[in-house]
Design an enzyme around this catalytic site. Structure first.
Site, PDB file in Angstrom:
ATOM      1  N   SER A  20      -1.101   6.529  -6.983  1.00  0.00           N
ATOM      2  CA  SER A  20      -1.268   7.845  -7.892  1.00  0.00           C
ATOM      3  C   SER A  20      -1.906   9.654  -7.111  1.00  0.00           C
ATOM      4  CB  SER A  20      -1.322   7.444  -9.387  1.00  0.00           C
ATOM      5  OG  SER A  20      -1.214   8.919  -9.877  1.00  0.00           O
ATOM      6  N   SER A  22      -2.526  11.780  -9.035  1.00  0.00           N
ATOM      7  CA  SER A  22      -2.422  12.239 -10.869  1.00  0.00           C
ATOM      8  C   SER A  22      -4.205  12.199 -11.414  1.00  0.00           C
ATOM      9  CB  SER A  22      -1.921  11.699 -11.758  1.00  0.00           C
ATOM     10  OG  SER A  22      -0.303  12.337 -11.589  1.00  0.00           O
ATOM     11  N   LYS A  71       9.257   5.385 -17.090  1.00  0.00           N
ATOM     12  CA  LYS A  71       9.744   7.000 -17.733  1.00  0.00           C
ATOM     13  C   LYS A  71      10.984   6.542 -18.460  1.00  0.00           C
ATOM     14  CE  LYS A  71       8.411   9.793 -14.401  1.00  0.00           C
ATOM     15  NZ  LYS A  71       9.122  10.998 -12.792  1.00  0.00           N
ATOM     16  N   ASN A  92       7.847  11.523 -18.547  1.00  0.00           N
ATOM     17  CA  ASN A  92       6.926  11.064 -18.467  1.00  0.00           C
ATOM     18  C   ASN A  92       5.223  11.760 -18.172  1.00  0.00           C
ATOM     19  OD1 ASN A  92       7.443  13.959 -17.460  1.00  0.00           O
ATOM     20  ND2 ASN A  92       6.015  14.085 -15.494  1.00  0.00           N
ATOM     21  N   ASP A 108       9.220  17.071 -15.658  1.00  0.00           N
ATOM     22  CA  ASP A 108       9.260  16.646 -13.872  1.00  0.00           C
ATOM     23  C   ASP A 108      10.424  17.772 -13.033  1.00  0.00           C
ATOM     24  OD1 ASP A 108       7.807  14.704 -12.955  1.00  0.00           O
ATOM     25  OD2 ASP A 108       9.765  13.751 -13.655  1.00  0.00           O
ATOM     26  N   GLY A 132      21.158  10.897  -3.561  1.00  0.00           N
ATOM     27  CA  GLY A 132      20.949  10.645  -4.401  1.00  0.00           C
ATOM     28  C   GLY A 132      20.888  10.703  -5.780  1.00  0.00           C
ATOM     29  N   GLY A 134      19.378   8.561  -9.105  1.00  0.00           N
ATOM     30  CA  GLY A 134      18.509   7.610  -9.320  1.00  0.00           C
ATOM     31  C   GLY A 134      18.158   8.152 -11.164  1.00  0.00           C
ATOM     32  N   GLY A 135      16.694   8.365 -11.640  1.00  0.00           N
ATOM     33  CA  GLY A 135      16.113   9.469 -12.263  1.00  0.00           C
ATOM     34  C   GLY A 135      15.826   9.999 -12.590  1.00  0.00           C
ATOM     35  N   TYR A 225       6.456  13.325  -1.003  1.00  0.00           N
ATOM     36  CA  TYR A 225       4.863  14.088  -0.174  1.00  0.00           C
ATOM     37  C   TYR A 225       4.539  13.580   0.224  1.00  0.00           C
ATOM     38  CZ  TYR A 225       2.732  11.812  -5.140  1.00  0.00           C
ATOM     39  OH  TYR A 225       2.906  10.923  -5.704  1.00  0.00           O
TER      40      TYR A 225
HETATM   41  P1  NAP Z   1      15.077   5.871  -8.724  1.00  0.00           P
HETATM   42  O1  NAP Z   1      15.536   6.438  -9.887  1.00  0.00           O
HETATM   43  O2  NAP Z   1      14.253   4.374  -7.928  1.00  0.00           O
HETATM   44  O3  NAP Z   1      16.400   6.552  -7.214  1.00  0.00           O
HETATM   45  C1  NAP Z   1      16.269   5.563  -6.334  1.00  0.00           C
HETATM   46  C2  NAP Z   1      17.511   5.845  -5.314  1.00  0.00           C
HETATM   47  O4  NAP Z   1      16.889   6.321  -3.591  1.00  0.00           O
HETATM   48  C3  NAP Z   1      18.742   5.931  -5.761  1.00  0.00           C
HETATM   49  O5  NAP Z   1      19.671   7.512  -5.606  1.00  0.00           O
HETATM   50  C4  NAP Z   1      18.962   4.858  -4.524  1.00  0.00           C
HETATM   51  O6  NAP Z   1      20.243   4.710  -4.573  1.00  0.00           O
HETATM   52  C5  NAP Z   1      18.382   5.565  -3.671  1.00  0.00           C
HETATM   53  N1  NAP Z   1      18.158   4.622  -1.925  1.00  0.00           N
HETATM   54  C6  NAP Z   1      16.949   3.469  -2.377  1.00  0.00           C
HETATM   55  N2  NAP Z   1      17.302   3.593  -0.985  1.00  0.00           N
HETATM   56  C7  NAP Z   1      17.969   3.558  -0.167  1.00  0.00           C
HETATM   57  C8  NAP Z   1      18.617   2.927   0.402  1.00  0.00           C
HETATM   58  N3  NAP Z   1      18.440   1.932   1.040  1.00  0.00           N
HETATM   59  N4  NAP Z   1      19.814   4.207   1.413  1.00  0.00           N
HETATM   60  C9  NAP Z   1      20.658   4.881   0.614  1.00  0.00           C
HETATM   61  N5  NAP Z   1      20.117   5.332  -0.445  1.00  0.00           N
HETATM   62  C10 NAP Z   1      18.575   4.396  -1.132  1.00  0.00           C
HETATM   63  O7  NAP Z   1      13.922   7.366  -8.002  1.00  0.00           O
HETATM   64  P2  NAP Z   1      13.364   8.445  -8.384  1.00  0.00           P
HETATM   65  O8  NAP Z   1      12.513   8.209 -10.006  1.00  0.00           O
HETATM   66  O9  NAP Z   1      14.953   9.157  -9.450  1.00  0.00           O
HETATM   67  O10 NAP Z   1      13.143   8.885  -7.111  1.00  0.00           O
HETATM   68  C11 NAP Z   1      13.321   9.460  -6.769  1.00  0.00           C
HETATM   69  C12 NAP Z   1      12.079  10.099  -6.065  1.00  0.00           C
HETATM   70  O11 NAP Z   1      11.447  11.309  -6.257  1.00  0.00           O
HETATM   71  C13 NAP Z   1      11.604   9.219  -5.025  1.00  0.00           C
HETATM   72  O12 NAP Z   1      10.998   9.411  -3.620  1.00  0.00           O
HETATM   73  C14 NAP Z   1       9.910   9.593  -6.254  1.00  0.00           C
HETATM   74  O13 NAP Z   1       9.436   8.974  -5.535  1.00  0.00           O
HETATM   75  C15 NAP Z   1       9.838  10.685  -5.870  1.00  0.00           C
HETATM   76  N6  NAP Z   1       9.460  11.931  -6.964  1.00  0.00           N
HETATM   77  C16 NAP Z   1       8.714  12.386  -6.539  1.00  0.00           C
HETATM   78  C17 NAP Z   1       7.654  13.583  -7.700  1.00  0.00           C
HETATM   79  C18 NAP Z   1       6.985  14.772  -7.663  1.00  0.00           C
HETATM   80  O14 NAP Z   1       6.564  14.901  -8.162  1.00  0.00           O
HETATM   81  N7  NAP Z   1       6.942  15.149  -6.342  1.00  0.00           N
HETATM   82  C19 NAP Z   1       8.403  12.981  -8.984  1.00  0.00           C
HETATM   83  C20 NAP Z   1       9.390  12.015  -8.953  1.00  0.00           C
HETATM   84  C21 NAP Z   1       9.667  11.036  -8.139  1.00  0.00           C
HETATM   85  P3  NAP Z   1      21.216   3.840  -4.895  1.00  0.00           P
HETATM   86  O15 NAP Z   1      21.353   4.213  -6.565  1.00  0.00           O
HETATM   87  O16 NAP Z   1      22.401   3.370  -4.090  1.00  0.00           O
HETATM   88  O17 NAP Z   1      20.387   2.435  -5.431  1.00  0.00           O
END
Ligand code: NAP
Length: 285
Positions: A20, A22, A71, A92, A108, A132, A134-135, A225
């Site tokens: 992290s 942070s 989260k 968050n 976020d 994607g 996800g969350g 990042y």
């Molecule tokens: P999450 O809930 O775990 O969701 C992950 C997503 O990635 C899902 O849609 C998943 O698809 C997909 N995925 C994972 N492996 C895959 C693969 N091999 N092939 C295809 N799709 C795949 O994650 P999240 O919390 O939403 O975070 C998403 C991204 O945002 C992460 O990279 C995280 O580090 C980044 N993030 C950045 C910040 C920032 O401040 N810059 C803040 C928060 C998060 P399925 O649904 O099919 O499993």
């Protein structure tokens, strides 16, 4: 640094937590502005968040940030949920009031919207492609609606998850993540956001084929990042597309959380300018 009983205490919890940024970011803001405060990283595992909440309250913390995988569970543990966090179903940032009340926020999405604004990207009326479901993607889809995006298309490996986050939103539609669909949507998109973990340091999987970007004119945004430039961004940049990584989102969400913990108003733009090169150097160093 002088620590006293009055020093404000803040933290980030997650599992893992070692990566992290942070603590570095928040402690830089504290030092640069001469605040009497300190920000810790804590490795809190799944199932331990409730205990952490009690401990943070007892120890008089002003608040804490939460990263993966906490989260969602916080929605059941805080005393009050800010409407945005409720809508995004994701917390968050937790502020602890002097009376010991835990209030959950989500900074976020606002952080990402501020990052777009900084780049002069207007999401109002824009065609947005989200990869994607996800969350963060789910929260972002709702954020796009709030700023009046023209349309949002969500493509995900697991189609059902994309369909679920678009359910009931007139401006959003879900598609299967096939090469044909990816190409078709990328061609007409103004902004493409990678909300998957594909390409993230330590994850080990990446986009197998990025040719869906070949006839796109969109601005590419990767929420990742680390690495600073993912394969997704490098591929687009080499073809002349504008790109942005996830650092601006990370910095802005952190500054918004800091304001809540400390009850202060920061010059977020100036703090961002200060933090960006420092964070880049720390990550690359
Ligand atoms: P999450 O809930 O775990 O969701 C992950 C997503 O990635 C899902 O849609 C998943 O698809 C997909 N995925 C994972 N492996 C895959 C693969 N091999 N092939 C295809 N799709 C795949 O994650 P999240 O919390 O939403 O975070 C998403 C991204 O945002 C992460 O990279 C995280 O580090 C980044 N993030 C950045 C910040 C920032 O401040 N810059 C803040 C928060 C998060 P399925 O649904 O099919 O499993």
């Amino acid at each position: 640094m002088k620590i006293s009983v009055n020093t404000k205490k803040m933290a980030v919890i997650g599992d893992p937590i070692g990566h992290s940024m942070s603590p570095f970011m928040h402690n830089t803001v504290i030092e640069a502005n001469g605040f009497d405060a300190v920000y810790f990283p804590f490795h809190v595992k799944e199932g331990e968040v409730e205990d952490f909440c009690k401990a943070a309250k007892t120890l008089g913390f002003s608040g804490f940030n939460a990263t993966m995988p906490h989260k969602q569970v916080l929605l059941d543990l805080v005393d009050e949920i800010d409407p945005e966090a409720k809508e995004y179903a994701s917390i968050n940032t937790v502020k602890i009031t002097e009376e010991g009340k835990l209030i959950g926020y989500n900074t976020d999405v606002r952080g990402l919207l501020m990052a777009f604004e900084d780049r002069g990207v207007k999401l109002s009326g824009a065609k947005i492609m989200i990869i994607g479901a996800g969350g963060v993607a789910g929260a972002l889809v709702k954020g796009c609606g709030q700023v009046g995006a023209g349309s949002v298309t969500v493509l995900n490996r697991t189609f059902e998850k994309a369909a679920a986050i678009c359910d009931g939103l007139s401006y959003a539609s879900a598609m299967e993540q096939t090469p044909e669909n990816m190409r078709k949507i990328a061609e007409g998109a103004d902004v493409i956001v990678n909300c998957t973990s594909l390409g993230m340091h330590g994850v080990g999987s990446d986009f197998a084929d990025l040719s869906f970007l070949d006839s796109s004119q969109a601005l590419l945004c990767d929420l990742i990042y680390n690495p600073w430039e993912t394969k997704f961004l490098a591929y687009g940049r080499e073809r002349g597309l504008a790109t942005m990584n996830g650092m601006a989102m990370l910095i802005y969400q952190g500054l918004l959380a800091f304001e809540k913990f400390m009850d202060v108003k920061l010059d977020c733009r100036a703090e961002y300018e200060r933090l960006l090169p420092l964070c880049e150097a720390k990550l690359k160093g």
